[in-house]
Design a protein around this motif. Structure first.
Motif, PDB file in Angstrom:
ATOM      1  N   ASP A 297      -0.288  -7.598  -6.240  1.00 11.50           N
ATOM      2  CA  ASP A 297       1.017  -6.973  -6.429  1.00 11.50           C
ATOM      3  C   ASP A 297       0.952  -5.449  -6.494  1.00 11.50           C
ATOM      4  N   GLY A 298      -0.241  -4.872  -6.511  1.00 19.06           N
ATOM      5  CA  GLY A 298      -0.390  -3.436  -6.709  1.00 19.06           C
ATOM      6  C   GLY A 298       0.205  -2.612  -5.587  1.00 19.06           C
ATOM      7  N   PRO A 299       0.481  -1.329  -5.853  1.00 16.91           N
ATOM      8  CA  PRO A 299       1.113  -0.457  -4.857  1.00 16.91           C
ATOM      9  C   PRO A 299       0.173  -0.113  -3.711  1.00 16.91           C
ATOM     10  N   ASP A 300       0.760   0.128  -2.549  1.00 17.33           N
ATOM     11  CA  ASP A 300       0.011   0.575  -1.379  1.00 17.33           C
ATOM     12  C   ASP A 300      -0.230   2.080  -1.452  1.00 17.33           C
ATOM     13  N   PRO A 301      -1.304   2.564  -0.829  1.00 17.05           N
ATOM     14  CA  PRO A 301      -1.429   4.004  -0.598  1.00 17.05           C
ATOM     15  C   PRO A 301      -0.451   4.433   0.489  1.00 17.05           C
ATOM     16  N   ALA A 302      -0.356   5.725   0.723  1.00 12.35           N
ATOM     17  CA  ALA A 302       0.590   6.233   1.713  1.00 12.35           C
ATOM     18  C   ALA A 302       0.275   5.723   3.114  1.00 12.35           C
ATOM     19  N   SER A 303      -1.016   5.545   3.415  1.00 12.15           N
ATOM     20  CA  SER A 303      -1.426   5.108   4.744  1.00 12.15           C
ATOM     21  C   SER A 303      -2.884   4.694   4.688  1.00 12.15           C
ATOM     22  N   ALA A 304      -3.357   4.050   5.758  1.00 12.88           N
ATOM     23  CA  ALA A 304      -4.780   3.717   5.838  1.00 12.88           C
ATOM     24  C   ALA A 304      -5.624   4.983   5.902  1.00 12.88           C
ATOM     25  N   GLU A 305      -5.126   5.994   6.611  1.00 11.32           N
ATOM     26  CA  GLU A 305      -5.877   7.245   6.735  1.00 11.32           C
ATOM     27  C   GLU A 305      -6.085   7.902   5.376  1.00 11.32           C
ATOM     28  N   ALA A 306      -5.110   7.759   4.482  1.00 16.33           N
ATOM     29  CA  ALA A 306      -5.210   8.391   3.165  1.00 16.33           C
ATOM     30  C   ALA A 306      -6.338   7.812   2.332  1.00 16.33           C
ATOM     31  N   VAL A 307      -6.783   6.594   2.652  1.00 18.63           N
ATOM     32  CA  VAL A 307      -7.858   5.957   1.892  1.00 18.63           C
ATOM     33  C   VAL A 307      -9.013   5.561   2.811  1.00 18.63           C
ATOM     34  N   LEU A 339       5.312   0.234 -10.419  1.00 20.95           N
ATOM     35  CA  LEU A 339       4.724  -1.027 -10.829  1.00 20.95           C
ATOM     36  C   LEU A 339       5.709  -1.822 -11.672  1.00 20.95           C
ATOM     37  N   PRO A 340       5.693  -3.144 -11.547  1.00 20.98           N
ATOM     38  CA  PRO A 340       6.559  -3.959 -12.395  1.00 20.98           C
ATOM     39  C   PRO A 340       6.137  -3.867 -13.850  1.00 20.98           C
ATOM     40  N   ALA A 341       7.084  -4.127 -14.739  1.00 16.77           N
ATOM     41  CA  ALA A 341       6.795  -4.028 -16.170  1.00 16.77           C
ATOM     42  C   ALA A 341       5.700  -4.987 -16.588  1.00 16.77           C
ATOM     43  N   SER A 342       5.519  -6.067 -15.837  1.00 10.38           N
ATOM     44  CA  SER A 342       4.536  -7.077 -16.217  1.00 10.38           C
ATOM     45  C   SER A 342       3.112  -6.571 -16.160  1.00 10.38           C
ATOM     46  N   VAL A 343       2.865  -5.422 -15.495  1.00 13.19           N
ATOM     47  CA  VAL A 343       1.511  -4.889 -15.461  1.00 13.19           C
ATOM     48  C   VAL A 343       1.417  -3.584 -16.241  1.00 13.19           C
TER      49      VAL A 343
END
Length: 363
Positions: A297-307, A339-343
């Motif tokens: 459920d975690g957030p994505d980075p801005a792009s593949a290039e960014a990571v 992020l959702p409150a659950s985390v």
């Protein structure tokens, strides 16, 4: 591998803030949907979870956060089968592959053809491997990199060279070169590497031909398949308290009765249930460590290039992690979803000297 500490440029501080929010120590994850097949959920993710690097669970039953990608092309490597999107791993794994490419080139190997590492967030794969789930496994082809750049089509369709005879289980002598031994020896030389899996025929070839120092052969273990590539496995890394270590390899060089067993009939008897489901075909989120739901459920980075990891041989240490979560506005500015409150129970992790992507100009 010595890790050099460097601070990350200003833009990456926003990424660091997101890492603090999603750090996985002390996780309280929401309940998993038991009916979902984990391979479908993890296989659908195109980018890693923006988080401090952490492997969770075991090599064949887990996931990982904070993954980075190896570039499709490097000075001495090319990524094969790019459409699979399996060029992701723990930063230490990616840094090690890049280091191996340079060191192997110095030993005379033309360059690495990099096979599967992991999916962006690890987990069970849609097809293929049982392991490769926590970002600490990587396959390297035993075919040397050509002296020309391969097209994407060639990388998708080019066949690897099978070095082992399927009937005798012995190496095809016409295809084996001293460079194969030097490549495997170099990979085994790194302290991070705990195992290198090869076909039993390749292990036997090494046992029969390696002279002088043979201590490194202890890391080289025979296993089914692995006749066109070798499998590097590194150990659990700092900052991964929920990573389950594997058992130590047995003492000695492995050129004993344990190897002789592979040249009996027993290992090659037909599977009594060849059509039975594999573990990945029945594994649900409930089967994985609870923290894997938050990774999913975690957030994505801005792009593949960014990571994407452009280490250039100089691993970059994680910047100091913030002690509190960023405001929603800052999280949004970093390209990470709220992020959702659950985390919200994620706790900040201390600074750890492991490599993170080096931002390129304009990133």
């Amino acid at each position: 591998m010595k890790m050099l500490k460097r601070s990350l440029p200003g833009r990456t501080l926003l990424l660091t803030a997101a890492l603090a929010v999603l750090a996985l120590t002390g996780l309280a994850a929401r309940p998993a949907a038991a009916e979902e097949l984990a391979k479908n959920l993890f296989g659908a993710k195109k980018l890693p979870a923006l988080a401090a690097p952490q492997s969770i669970g075991f090599y064949s039953k887990g996931c990982f956060a904070g993954g980075v990608a190896i570039p499709l092309d490097g000075p001495k490597w090319e990524v094969m089968r790019p459409s699979r999107n399996r060029r992701w791993g723990h930063p230490t794994m990616i840094a090690l592959i890049e280091k191996l490419s340079r060191d192997a080139a110095a030993d005379g190997w033309p360059g690495l053809l990099v096979g599967d590492i992991s999916q962006p967030r690890g987990g069970p794969m849609l097809s293929g491997h049982a392991s490769h789930q926590i970002g600490l496994d990587a396959d390297i082809w035993l075919t040397p990199m050509p002296d020309r750049k391969l097209s994407i089509e060639q990388r998708e369709n080019m066949s690897a060279t099978l070095l082992v005879d399927e009937k005798t289980h012995l190496v095809k002598d016409a295809l084996w070169v001293p460079g194969h031994m030097r490549l495997l020896r170099r990979a085994a030389s790194y302290a991070e590497v705990e195992r290198i899996l090869v076909n039993p025929g390749i292990k036997k070839k090494l046992c029969d031909t390696v002279k002088g120092d043979r201590a490194w052969l202890r890391k080289v273990r025979p296993f089914w398949g692995h006749d066109y590539h070798f499998h590097i496995r590194i150990g659990c890394q700092p900052g991964s308290p929920n990573c389950k270590a594997q058992e130590n390899t047995a003492p000695g060089d492995g050129c004993d009765q344990s190897l002789a067993w592979w040249f009996t009939e027993e290992p090659w008897r037909p599977n009594k249930n060849p059509d039975g489901p594999k573990a990945r075909d029945v594994m649900t989120m409930a089967s994985l460590p609870a923290a894997c739901q938050a990774v999913l459920d975690g957030p994505d980075p801005a792009s593949a290039e960014a990571v994407t990891y452009y280490g250039d041989g100089v691993p970059v240490a994680a910047a100091p992690v913030l002690t509190k979560a960023p405001s929603p506005a800052r999280a949004s500015a970093s390209g990470a979803a709220a992020l959702p409150a659950s985390v919200s129970a994620f706790a900040a992790t201390p600074e750890i000297g492991i490599p993170l992507p080096r931002p390129r100009p304009g990133n």
